[in-house]
Design a protein around this motif. Structure first.
Motif: not given
Length: 801
Positions: A717-742
């Motif tokens: 994603p290109n933005a997030f809102t850590p205001n603790k409202n339960g919606i888009n509070d954290g930021f991370y890549p969405v990945v699927h079927q990866l063997l290595y991740y950093q």
């Protein structure tokens, strides 16, 4: 010797044709009061010009005569009713509303009734003329909305026809309606149009006893006395009292009187003729009795000749035809002055123009030998009083007379050559001041009266004025006066439309507060209504300031335009605008200004001229700037795939109170969230937009494109809102079927603020246990997928607080 005769009449409920409308319970049943006392629920009142008739379906009118032709019917139909049922009054004409169909009401009236009392109801109808192919009009009655099924048909004979109905009241208020019995065949079909008159309603009474008494012979001035008692209908409430109508006919006209039980009516004949007195039971409109009275004239002939007199004189009444039989008396006079000699008829003390009403009375004897004559003696002589105020030399003026029609003149010919108009009293004086004697002479029917007044011609004062010249509106100007004339006097000055009274005459100071470029001063001195005037001109630099704004209130991001409305701004003026937010601008023309922050602002305009006069005007809160909302939404899943193709979208906008969702430019929903199935087509791209609106109608729009992808998946994603409202509070890549991740995140100074090898671990927007500030951050993702393909991805994310 005249004898007393008694007429006693007893009749029981003898029904007959209607003889009277008097004392009916129906208000305005004969329509003499016009369009009142009833309703026409399905028809429109159309007061046609010249007492003409109605011309459109659904119209009705109230008029004394109907004569008109319908052009729309090719002149094959005409109303031809010359008068109402009883003659000389109004009736109701109805052009049935055939556009409705059905059975519309065309006349309704509300009356007070007694429960259990029997009532008699009738009305008269008439079809205007016989029409080829038309149908007869059939009418039925409704009581309190219930049809009685007693239809009456009006025949096409152009004659008034009577229809009646009796009923027993079941309530204290009864609504009686007339309606079209057969459904009308429909629009464009002729017929069923008619007129009604003399709607009548009275309770039914079983018996009325009438007693009449008179003298014999009956002389003019004598009377016939009637008294009545009733026996009510069986079962009728005892509290109800009906009435009887007496119809008195002298062979030329009919007079009607209403009487109630136990009343007494006294009738005074007004002419020598035979009177027929009909007693009519209003309960059923029936003739219940009749008396004939012969009136003879056996009176003596009281006669005298009078002549008019003048104010202040006395005059004897002329030749008496029967001298010595009667006496004179004064009946009335407006002025209250003057008396009459009872024997000679001489009027004394007539001191004002008036009419004196005299009576000559011959006394009564054992038959009809009494007579009275009343005549008017007029007293002439108009009041010649007039008003003529003093005037100034060289002027022309006119007096004001109490009574018009007189002639003005001088008592003696003036030596200065002044002239007077005999009709208007306008006097043309020379420049010489003097005193003149004016005479006003008025003649009325040979009676002459005069009034004389003295008029003084007054010398006009002179006035010289000097002043300092050009000034501003806040600067005092000094004027000096020199005058000649009589004292005391008053002085004032006029600047355009403002007048100020002055005191101190040799030198005076004043300042003007009127905004204009050039002013005219008129300084005035007055002596006994004679006025001297001096004028001068001075330049005033102050100006009347007016300005406006194009929009009183709007959303942020739009410039405001301010316009000068003052008509007297010239090229020598300098203008400064102060916009209320610390900014200003120069120029005597319209200005545009953009406000950076929301709020309401005071704007001031200052204008100066060559001589240093400055005018200013401030308009508080002339414009207001409203904050715009920030539109934004989140969704789940973050990356839709063939396996997860159903999106759930959430409104995450700020400073708003309403939203609208659009899918490919089509309005989709107006709720805070909704679910959308993207389908199974990998080639489709769908644009989803969210429009947010604030309470002040400011708006913002946020849009994203969505499409399906195959596994494996890497989506950041290109933005997030850590205001603790339960919606888009954290930021991370969405990945699927990866063997290595950093995954690593850095701030703009290169400091690492987050590092993780767990694809499900999110950055919560903190750094060193503190909330990271709203800013743009750099991320880096190193990975190896299930196909043993390695790679590195980099990008930015915006942290929104």
């Amino acid at each position: 010797m005249r004898a007393l005769i008694i007429f006693v009449v007893f009749f029981l409920n003898i029904k007959g044709d209607v003889l009277s409308q008097c004392n009916s319970l129906v208000i305005n049943g004969d329509f003499e009061q016009g369009n009142i006392g009833f309703t026409a629920p399905n028809h429109l009142y159309n007061p046609m010009p010249n007492n003409a008739c109605v011309g459109n379906d659904g119209d009705y009118t109230i008029a004394p005569i109907a004569e008109c032709f319908f052009i729309s019917w090719l002149n094959d139909f005409s109303w031809q009713i010359d008068q109402d049922h009883t003659g000389g009054g109004n009736f109701m004409m109805i052009n049935i509303n055939n556009t409705l169909g059905g059975t519309p009401n065309f006349y309704c009236t509300q009356v007070a009734t007694q429960v259990g009392q029997s009532y008699f109801f009738e009305y008269w109808g008439r079809i205007p003329n016989i029409l080829q192919g038309d149908t007869n009009a059939t009418v039925d009655i409704k009581l309190n909305g219930i049809a009685q099924n007693v239809p009456n048909t009006f025949l096409q004979n152009n004659q008034w026809q009577r229809h009646s109905f009796t009923f027993v009241a079941t309530s204290t208020q009864t609504e009686i309606c007339l309606y079209q019995y057969f459904p009308h065949p429909g629009p464009g079909i002729a017929g069923l149009d008619f007129a009604i008159d003399d709607v009548f309603l009275k309770p039914i009474i079983d018996q009325v006893n009438v007693t009449a008494s008179a003298t014999d012979p009956l002389c003019l001035g004598d009377s016939i006395t009637f008294s009545f008692d009733y026996q009510m209908a069986s079962g009728a409430p005892s509290a109800y009292l009906g009435s009887v109508c007496i119809s008195i006919n002298d062979g030329i006209s009919t007079t009607e009187y209403n009487v109630t039980p136990f009343d007494t009516l006294v009738f005074y004949p007004s002419d020598t003729t035979t009177y027929t007195l009909n007693f009519i039971d209003n309960g059923v409109s029936s003739l219940i009795g009749q008396v004939t009275a012969n009136v003879v004239d056996l009176k003596a002939n009281a006669f005298f000749i009078s002549s008019d007199i003048c104010v202040g004189s006395e005059n004897e009444i002329s030749v008496l035809q029967q001298p010595g039989l009667g006496l004179f008396s004064l009946l009335s006079s407006s002025s209250g002055s003057g008396v009459v000699d009872p024997v000679s008829g001489i009027i004394q003390g007539a001191e004002a123009a008036d009419e004196y009403h005299l009576q000559y009375l011959i006394p009564d004897d054992i038959t009809c030998d009494s007579d009275t004559m009343v005549d008017t003696v007029r007293v002439f002589g108009k009041d010649a009083a007039f008003l003529f105020p003093d005037f100034c030399e060289g002027d022309t003026t006119s007096p004001t007379a109490t009574n018009t029609g007189g002639i003005f003149s001088f008592a003696s010919v003036p030596s200065d050559g002044a002239q007077i108009d005999a009709q208007t009293g306008s006097v043309f004086f020379s420049t010489q001041s003097s005193v003149y004697s004016v005479v006003y002479t008025i003649q009325d029917q040979g009676c002459i009266n005069r009034d004389t007044l003295s008029v003084q011609v007054i010398e006009k004062p002179t006035l010289n004025v000097t002043g300092e010249g050009d000034i501003c509106d806040t600067i005092t100007d000094v004027y000096t006066l020199e005058f000649s004339g009589n004292s005391p006097f008053t002085a004032s000055y006029l600047v355009e439309d403002d007048t100020v009274l002055l005191s101190g005459f040799m030198g005076m100071e004043f300042s003007d507060t009127v905004y204009s470029s050039t002013m005219i001063q008129a300084l005035t001195i007055e002596d006994k209504n004679c006025v001297g005037i001096a004028t001068g001109e001075a330049l005033f630099e102050s100006r009347l300031l007016e300005f406006s704004v194009d929009t009183p209130g709007t959303c942020e991001g739009y410039p405001r335009r301010f316009d000068i409305l003052s008509p007297n701004i010239d090229v020598s003026s300098t203008c400064t605008w102060y916009f209320g937010d610390g900014d200003s601008a120069q120029g005597c023309f319209s200005q545009e200004h953009e406000y950076l922050n929301p709020g309401c602002y005071d704007v001031r305009l200052s204008i100066g001229g060559d001589v240093g006069c400055v005018s200013e005007k401030t308009i508080p809160s002339i414009t207001c700037i409203y904050k715009s909302p920030t539109a934004f939404f989140n969704h789940s899943p973050l990356v839709p795939t063939l396996n997860e193709h159903v999106l759930t979208l959430f409104d995450d906008s700020e400073d708003h109170n309403a939203v609208k969702w659009f899918v490919d430019d089509n309005l989709f929903d107006s709720t805070s969230s909704f679910i959308l199935d993207l389908g199974q087509d990998l080639s489709d791209t769908i644009e989803i937009c969210l429009a947010a609106q604030s309470a002040t109608f400011c708006a913002d729009t946020f849009c994203r494109d969505f499409f399906l992808t195959e596994d494996p998946v890497i989506y950041v994603p290109n933005a997030f809102t850590p205001n603790k409202n339960g919606i888009n509070d954290g930021f991370y890549p969405v990945v699927h079927q990866l063997l290595y991740y950093q995954f690593q995140i850095y701030n703009r100074w290169g400091e690492q603020v987050f590092n993780s090898v767990n694809p499900t671990e999110k950055w919560d927007g903190t750094y060193q246990s503190k909330a990271a500030k709203q800013d743009m951050y750099l991320w880096e993702l190193n990975y190896t997928d299930v196909f043993l393909q390695s790679g590195t991805k980099r990008g930015t994310v915006f942290l929104i607080r």
